[in-house]
Design a protein around this motif. Sequence first.
Motif, PDB file in Angstrom:
ATOM      1  N   ASN A 247     -21.301 -43.250   4.562  1.00  0.00           N
ATOM      2  CA  ASN A 247     -20.255 -43.850   2.946  1.00  0.00           C
ATOM      3  C   ASN A 247     -20.015 -42.344   2.529  1.00  0.00           C
ATOM      4  N   ALA A 248     -20.416 -41.245   2.579  1.00  0.00           N
ATOM      5  CA  ALA A 248     -19.825 -40.501   1.364  1.00  0.00           C
ATOM      6  C   ALA A 248     -18.343 -40.115   1.877  1.00  0.00           C
ATOM      7  N   GLY A 249     -17.539 -40.461   2.675  1.00  0.00           N
ATOM      8  CA  GLY A 249     -16.134 -41.120   2.796  1.00  0.00           C
ATOM      9  C   GLY A 249     -15.473 -39.424   2.451  1.00  0.00           C
ATOM     10  N   LYS A 250     -14.296 -39.637   1.396  1.00  0.00           N
ATOM     11  CA  LYS A 250     -13.747 -38.384   1.649  1.00  0.00           C
ATOM     12  C   LYS A 250     -14.282 -36.916   1.071  1.00  0.00           C
ATOM     13  N   ARG A 251     -15.955 -36.918   0.717  1.00  0.00           N
ATOM     14  CA  ARG A 251     -16.593 -35.973   0.309  1.00  0.00           C
ATOM     15  C   ARG A 251     -16.948 -35.689   1.642  1.00  0.00           C
ATOM     16  N   ALA A 252     -16.455 -36.390   3.143  1.00  0.00           N
ATOM     17  CA  ALA A 252     -17.408 -35.724   4.345  1.00  0.00           C
ATOM     18  C   ALA A 252     -16.135 -34.768   4.853  1.00  0.00           C
ATOM     19  N   GLN A 253     -14.732 -35.072   4.811  1.00  0.00           N
ATOM     20  CA  GLN A 253     -13.752 -34.709   4.683  1.00  0.00           C
ATOM     21  C   GLN A 253     -13.244 -33.453   5.670  1.00  0.00           C
ATOM     22  N   ALA A 254     -13.963 -32.668   4.609  1.00  0.00           N
ATOM     23  CA  ALA A 254     -13.642 -31.001   4.725  1.00  0.00           C
ATOM     24  C   ALA A 254     -14.808 -31.145   6.383  1.00  0.00           C
ATOM     25  N   LEU A 255     -15.461 -31.824   6.219  1.00  0.00           N
ATOM     26  CA  LEU A 255     -16.697 -31.600   7.302  1.00  0.00           C
ATOM     27  C   LEU A 255     -15.452 -31.159   8.749  1.00  0.00           C
ATOM     28  N   TYR A 256     -15.017 -32.700   8.204  1.00  0.00           N
ATOM     29  CA  TYR A 256     -14.723 -33.344   9.872  1.00  0.00           C
ATOM     30  C   TYR A 256     -13.225 -32.160   9.904  1.00  0.00           C
ATOM     31  N   ASP A 257     -12.650 -32.047   9.059  1.00  0.00           N
ATOM     32  CA  ASP A 257     -11.770 -30.811   9.665  1.00  0.00           C
ATOM     33  C   ASP A 257     -12.138 -29.634   9.628  1.00  0.00           C
ATOM     34  N   GLN A 258     -13.647 -29.632   9.461  1.00  0.00           N
ATOM     35  CA  GLN A 258     -14.561 -28.174  10.273  1.00  0.00           C
ATOM     36  C   GLN A 258     -14.569 -28.297  11.654  1.00  0.00           C
ATOM     37  N   TRP A 259     -15.199 -29.532  11.983  1.00  0.00           N
ATOM     38  CA  TRP A 259     -15.522 -30.002  13.193  1.00  0.00           C
ATOM     39  C   TRP A 259     -14.378 -30.418  14.153  1.00  0.00           C
ATOM     40  N   ALA A 260     -12.698 -30.371  13.443  1.00  0.00           N
ATOM     41  CA  ALA A 260     -11.653 -30.857  14.493  1.00  0.00           C
ATOM     42  C   ALA A 260     -11.235 -28.795  14.907  1.00  0.00           C
ATOM     43  N   ASP A 261     -11.493 -27.594  13.722  1.00  0.00           N
ATOM     44  CA  ASP A 261     -11.355 -26.771  13.990  1.00  0.00           C
ATOM     45  C   ASP A 261     -12.179 -26.113  15.580  1.00  0.00           C
ATOM     46  N   ALA A 262     -13.781 -26.378  14.640  1.00  0.00           N
ATOM     47  CA  ALA A 262     -13.906 -25.644  15.638  1.00  0.00           C
ATOM     48  C   ALA A 262     -14.423 -26.090  17.154  1.00  0.00           C
ATOM     49  N   PHE A 263     -13.726 -27.932  17.363  1.00  0.00           N
ATOM     50  CA  PHE A 263     -13.662 -28.343  18.709  1.00  0.00           C
ATOM     51  C   PHE A 263     -12.314 -27.733  19.201  1.00  0.00           C
ATOM     52  N   SER A 264     -11.405 -27.895  18.295  1.00  0.00           N
ATOM     53  CA  SER A 264     -10.081 -26.789  19.421  1.00  0.00           C
ATOM     54  C   SER A 264     -10.576 -25.467  19.676  1.00  0.00           C
ATOM     55  N   THR A 265     -11.400 -24.762  18.995  1.00  0.00           N
ATOM     56  CA  THR A 265     -11.880 -23.688  19.535  1.00  0.00           C
ATOM     57  C   THR A 265     -12.232 -23.775  20.739  1.00  0.00           C
ATOM     58  N   ALA A 266     -13.141 -24.424  20.643  1.00  0.00           N
ATOM     59  CA  ALA A 266     -14.442 -24.939  21.755  1.00  0.00           C
ATOM     60  C   ALA A 266     -12.952 -24.947  23.509  1.00  0.00           C
ATOM     61  N   LEU A 267     -12.611 -26.234  22.919  1.00  0.00           N
ATOM     62  CA  LEU A 267     -11.848 -26.123  23.967  1.00  0.00           C
ATOM     63  C   LEU A 267     -10.725 -25.274  24.560  1.00  0.00           C
ATOM     64  N   GLU A 268     -10.337 -24.693  23.979  1.00  0.00           N
ATOM     65  CA  GLU A 268      -9.590 -23.170  23.973  1.00  0.00           C
ATOM     66  C   GLU A 268     -10.314 -22.052  25.030  1.00  0.00           C
ATOM     67  N   ASN A 269     -11.507 -21.785  24.090  1.00  0.00           N
ATOM     68  CA  ASN A 269     -13.003 -21.114  24.787  1.00  0.00           C
ATOM     69  C   ASN A 269     -13.260 -21.748  26.807  1.00  0.00           C
ATOM     70  N   SER A 270     -13.786 -23.084  26.375  1.00  0.00           N
ATOM     71  CA  SER A 270     -13.726 -23.481  28.019  1.00  0.00           C
ATOM     72  C   SER A 270     -12.538 -23.121  28.443  1.00  0.00           C
ATOM     73  N   SER A 271     -11.428 -22.933  27.731  1.00  0.00           N
ATOM     74  CA  SER A 271     -10.567 -23.265  29.159  1.00  0.00           C
ATOM     75  C   SER A 271     -10.694 -21.997  29.849  1.00  0.00           C
ATOM     76  N   SER A 272     -10.735 -21.190  28.798  1.00  0.00           N
ATOM     77  CA  SER A 272     -10.575 -19.503  29.897  1.00  0.00           C
ATOM     78  C   SER A 272     -11.764 -18.821  29.592  1.00  0.00           C
ATOM     79  N   GLY A 273     -13.335 -20.065  29.765  1.00  0.00           N
ATOM     80  CA  GLY A 273     -14.480 -19.125  30.108  1.00  0.00           C
ATOM     81  C   GLY A 273     -15.063 -18.308  29.277  1.00  0.00           C
ATOM     82  N   GLN A 274     -14.505 -18.509  28.206  1.00  0.00           N
ATOM     83  CA  GLN A 274     -15.574 -17.566  27.032  1.00  0.00           C
ATOM     84  C   GLN A 274     -15.620 -18.362  25.705  1.00  0.00           C
ATOM     85  N   THR A 275     -16.848 -17.900  25.211  1.00  0.00           N
ATOM     86  CA  THR A 275     -17.404 -17.925  24.126  1.00  0.00           C
ATOM     87  C   THR A 275     -17.232 -17.246  22.213  1.00  0.00           C
ATOM     88  N   ASP A 276     -16.498 -18.106  21.179  1.00  0.00           N
ATOM     89  CA  ASP A 276     -16.728 -16.450  20.617  1.00  0.00           C
ATOM     90  C   ASP A 276     -17.677 -15.808  20.538  1.00  0.00           C
TER      91      ASP A 276
END
Length: 195
Positions: free
Chosen positions: A166-195
Amino acid sequence: GKYIGANGMYNRATNTFTFDIMSGMENVAEISYTAMIKTAGHELTHFIQNWSPSKYLTLKNTTLKFLTEEHSERWIEQQLKQIKGDNKAIGKNLTLEQAKDELVADAFEEVLSNIDFAETILRTDKTLFDKIHSWVKKHANDFKKNLGIAVKDVEANSEAAKEMRNAGKRAQALYDQWADAFSTALENSSSGQTD
């Protein structure tokens, strides 16, 4: 009748996902790929929590702040009470922080079906888009193939996900933040290290 059960699970120890074939359902008539995609968005958020704890904490705080601003502290308290009650019904006693983690994961149930989010990621970070696409394809392709339901048909039932929708565009920054965190998590998962 109302379906009560664990929709899916991310096992931190083995770094594996398990999805109930009936995951994400509100009632027993709702079995579909749609339900599984909702659960995948939720469980991927727990994957971020495990593999990128610092980015997850920022995401968690920002999401809870957003949901509070959209509603109120009372609304948040009601959602947490509901989450704790639902988990207690299946034998899990959650702490307040664990219930908050579930609320945050609920908020991102529709992340994999958010068209604006997908288009933004595709335009700005094709590598991340490919990573997300590969993950979804790896874990969900059988459901899609067997049940034939389009991702665009996904509509989550949790109150937190409805607020994000329902928030539409107002929630976009959260989706962007999620994507950035997901990208880092994938990299960390591949290396076996957390940040």
